[in-house]
Design an enzyme around this catalytic site. Structure first.
Site, PDB file in Angstrom:
ATOM      1  N   SER A 449       0.821  -1.213   0.000  1.00 16.35           N
ATOM      2  CA  SER A 449       0.000   0.000   0.000  1.00 16.35           C
ATOM      3  C   SER A 449       0.856   1.265   0.000  1.00 16.35           C
ATOM      4  O   SER A 449       1.509   1.570  -0.987  1.00 16.35           O
ATOM      5  CB  SER A 449      -0.964  -0.053   1.196  1.00 16.35           C
ATOM      6  OG  SER A 449      -1.977   0.907   1.084  1.00 16.35           O
ATOM      7  N   ASP A 460      10.245   5.659 -10.200  1.00 19.49           N
ATOM      8  CA  ASP A 460       9.830   6.409 -11.391  1.00 19.49           C
ATOM      9  C   ASP A 460      10.636   7.684 -11.579  1.00 19.49           C
ATOM     10  O   ASP A 460      10.929   8.085 -12.718  1.00 19.49           O
ATOM     11  CB  ASP A 460       8.343   6.745 -11.312  1.00 19.49           C
ATOM     12  CG  ASP A 460       7.459   5.524 -11.554  1.00 19.49           C
ATOM     13  OD1 ASP A 460       7.966   4.522 -12.083  1.00 19.49           O
ATOM     14  OD2 ASP A 460       6.264   5.579 -11.192  1.00 19.49           O
ATOM     15  N   LYS A 474      -0.762  -4.465  -3.246  1.00 21.51           N
ATOM     16  CA  LYS A 474      -2.085  -3.936  -2.892  1.00 21.51           C
ATOM     17  C   LYS A 474      -2.177  -2.487  -3.351  1.00 21.51           C
ATOM     18  O   LYS A 474      -1.660  -1.582  -2.705  1.00 21.51           O
ATOM     19  CB  LYS A 474      -2.370  -4.030  -1.392  1.00 21.51           C
ATOM     20  CG  LYS A 474      -3.797  -3.566  -1.049  1.00 21.51           C
ATOM     21  CD  LYS A 474      -4.062  -3.605   0.448  1.00 21.51           C
ATOM     22  CE  LYS A 474      -5.513  -3.185   0.737  1.00 21.51           C
ATOM     23  NZ  LYS A 474      -5.819  -1.819   0.314  1.00 21.51           N
TER      24      LYS A 474
END
Length: 675
Positions: A449, A460, A474
């Site tokens: 999460s 990224d 998740k």
């Protein structure tokens, strides 16, 4: 099928008027508000039926194949229509058939235990998790043979579980008596919960219905204030399974209990009898585990790391309230190859929402604590930082976004897509980049999460290296909905329970979701966690990995694709020469071979040898010794992460050279904790 020594059967269970009403509202909320739009057709009927049968008879040891087909034809074919109309009657009918057979099975096994002398030298095996590997027995003879083998397995498991001075036959008989008692005391709520679980998890694994009593326990878990062991529990099939370890609680500090572990017995104090809790209602198990601060509870556990193979282990925990200081971010300093490396250990993304709302000066905040630690590490002149997110199951979305900004600067961190297709980009707008040096983020299969949001953004942006195992996966958002009928001044409002509903998905700023596949590490450091047991992709109804458009962000380029290729090559070459690391990989390969076996030996010698091997591997590489509770001197995976960060430091500090040139450093080093 004739029962063996079976007493008069209890009355058949029937849904109550409140349950029938709740079922209608549950159907309405799921169809209108769930993120996944599920068509109501024969496919949904079969999904609900299969999930329901797999939950009730996970090892395919209650029904025969002809009986399953009869249930499918009689009830399963129209469960979707029943769902839409809010009629749980057929779900109750299937549950009643299950209870009838379960009582017969317990009676048969009790009779066999009394009259049979087992031969533990014969080379028999028992298939575990039969829903994945085997069909239902073809006939009654096959079913009885399966029951006989299960009884042998229970006997061996009891013998090697670590409980000393026990009469094995007596202990197994107690277990069978206890389970028969549970089957005879079932209530309409048990049938309704079991059926609704099959319905809701046909939409996704995180959607669930809470009865009024269950929701009370859920609220207590969320508040984390009640004295106990600091773990959230849930029911899976007949087992009480650890769903989350709460940072700062006794289970977290002991490192003896893990997400995915099955609790099969509970004992009070150091000498109290351990009572079998397989098949118990979750509320009853929770009541057994909770207790006053300072008291001891002993849990009999089937470790997730062993995939259900081998006997249970006994762990001892002292009940206490969750210690918020233990939740807080902490720092370490380690040295590797002369480089001074800082470690930020982050058990969760915590935030005192009420303290923030009231603008208290010292309210608990992950961002505030991490910012303070970064400044302290900079003052100590560390050459690189490891952010340790292992076991971090998530927490506050706001904190995940803000902590990311401390390493990436202001800008997009994560995207959220709702059930209607709307998209929102969450930005760090408050915190400038506080640390610009070499960075490694250490993750494992339990990192979930909010942890995945942080790790994905770091990856990224090209801000640092992600090291460790693939994360949990998740990437969904849930909301709690209270089930209420329309207001009427003439009718008393009954509490119909609550529905935890999946309403949105998280997406990386690069456009891919973290859902299902998680965050893939740049350099893999495999852990002892079993990926076949732990992770979003282990759920059959998990929402898929998807993509949306990329957010408007500019990669920082602190770590490039070329850097990662070079660092992976360097790590592979150096670890191939490292005897300790190769020993670890050999033990992991042995562990995986045992996990992947479809069956367990019922020959006592083979059973004992396999169990001993599992225990030795866990003791060599686990965080703690499960028997003594003594901490290991080193954290092997953290050491390896420090080696990789050392390579990153060397790479970023050297002058420009051809890409093929190796990094200059000794072949093998060990990180040594000093603080």
């Amino acid at each position: 099928m004739a029962a063996v020594g079976q007493a008069a059967q209890p009355a058949l269970l029937k849904p109550t008027p409140n349950q029938e009403e709740a079922a209608r509202y549950i159907a309405q909320y799921l169809l209108q508000n769930h993120y996944r739009k599920v068509p109501v057709n024969d496919s949904l009927s079969q999904q609900i039926f299969k999930r329901y049968l797999d939950n009730l008879d996970n090892n395919r040891s209650y029904f025969t194949a002809p009986e399953v087909e009869k249930l499918r034809q009689e009830f399963g074919a129209h469960l979707a229509d029943d769902f839409v109309s809010g009629n749980p009657a057929d779900g109750f009918a299937i549950y009643n058939q299950f209870l009838k057979r379960a009582r017969e099975k317990m009676a048969y096994m009790k009779n066999a235990l009394e009259k049979t002398t087992f031969n533990f030298s014969s080379p028999e095996t028992l298939e575990l998790e039969r829903s994945k590997t085997a069909p239902w027995p073809a006939n009654e003879a096959e079913l009885h043979d399966l029951w006989r083998k299960e009884l042998k397995y229970q006997y061996l498991s009891a013998k090697y579980s670590g409980e000393k001075g026990k009469n094995i036959k007596s202990e197994v008989m107690k277990t069978l008596d206890n389970r028969l008692k549970i089957f005879n005391q079932q209530k309409p709520e048990d049938a309704f919960q079991a059926y609704m679980y099959a319905v809701t998890t046909s939409f996704d694994p995180h959607t669930d219905y809470f009865s009024p009593d269950e929701y009370e326990n859920f609220q207590i878990d969320m508040s984390r204030s009640l004295e106990g062991i600091g773990a959230k529990l849930q029911m899976e099939n007949e087992y009480t399974v650890v769903n989350e370890i709460i940072p700062g609680g006794p289970a977290f500090k002991s490192k003896l209990l893990k997400k995915g572990d099955k609790i099969v017995g509970v004992g009070q104090g150091d000498k109290g009898e351990i009572i079998d809790v397989i098949g118990w209602r979750i509320n009853d198990v929770v009541k057994k585990i909770r207790g006053p601060k300072g008291t001891v509870v002993r849990l009999k556990v089937l470790p997730a790391s062993q995939a259900g193979k081998g006997p249970a282990k006994i762990i001892r925990l002292v009940r206490a309230k969750v210690d918020l200081q233990e939740q807080a971010a902490q720092k370490k300093i380690i040295y590797d190859n002369g480089h001074k490396i800082g470690v930020i250990v982050l058990p969760s993304f915590y935030l005192d929402f009420e303290g923030e709302r009231q603008q208290k000066h010292n309210y608990a905040s992950t961002t505030k604590d991490v910012a303070r630690i970064i400044n302290e590490l900079k003052q100590e002149n560390v050459e690189g930082i490891i952010v340790d997110l292992r076991e971090n199951g998530g927490g506050s979305l706001e904190e995940a976004v803000n902590v990311t900004g401390l390493f990436t600067g202001r800008g997009p961190v994560v995207q959220v897509s709702n059930a209607l297709g709307g998209k929102m980009v969450l930005n760090d707008e408050n915190y400038p980049m506080l640390y610009r040096g070499p960075l490694v983020v250490l993750v494992n299969r339990y990192s979930a999460s909010a942890s995945e949001i942080f790790a994905a953004a770091i990856q990224d942006y090209g801000r640092g290296l992600i090291v460790g195992d693939r994360t949990f996966g998740k990437g969904t958002v849930q909301s709690i909905v209270t089930i209420q009928r329309p207001f009427s001044m003439f009718m008393k409002q009954a509490d119909l329970g609550q529905l935890k509903l999946t309403i949105a998905k998280f997406y990386r700023i690069s456009g891919g979701s973290t859902q299902h596949i998680g965050v893939l590490p740049d350099i893999v450091l495999p852990s002892l966690i079993d990926p076949e047991v732990v992770g979003e992709d282990t759920y059959t109804s998990s929402l898929p990995w998807t993509t949306i458009s990329r957010a408007a962000y500019t990669p920082l380029g602190f770590v490039t694709k070329e850097d990662i290729v070079l660092l992976k090559k360097e790590f592979a070459e150096q670890s191939a020469k490292d005897k300790l690391y190769q020993s670890y990989l050999a033990d992991l390969a042995t562990l995986n071979r045992i996990r992947q076996k479809k069956s367990v030996s019922l020959q006592e010698k083979g059973f004992q040898v396999e169990n001993k091997t599992l225990k030795e591997i866990q003791d060599r590489w686990g965080d703690q010794n499960a028997d003594t509770g003594k901490k290991k001197k080193t954290d092997f995976i953290l050491q390896e992460a420090a080696r990789i960060l050392d390579d990153l430091v060397a790479l970023k500090s050297r002058p420009a050279v051809p890409a093929a040139a190796p990094l200059a450093r000794p072949a093998v080093r060990r990180a040594v904790p000093v603080k």
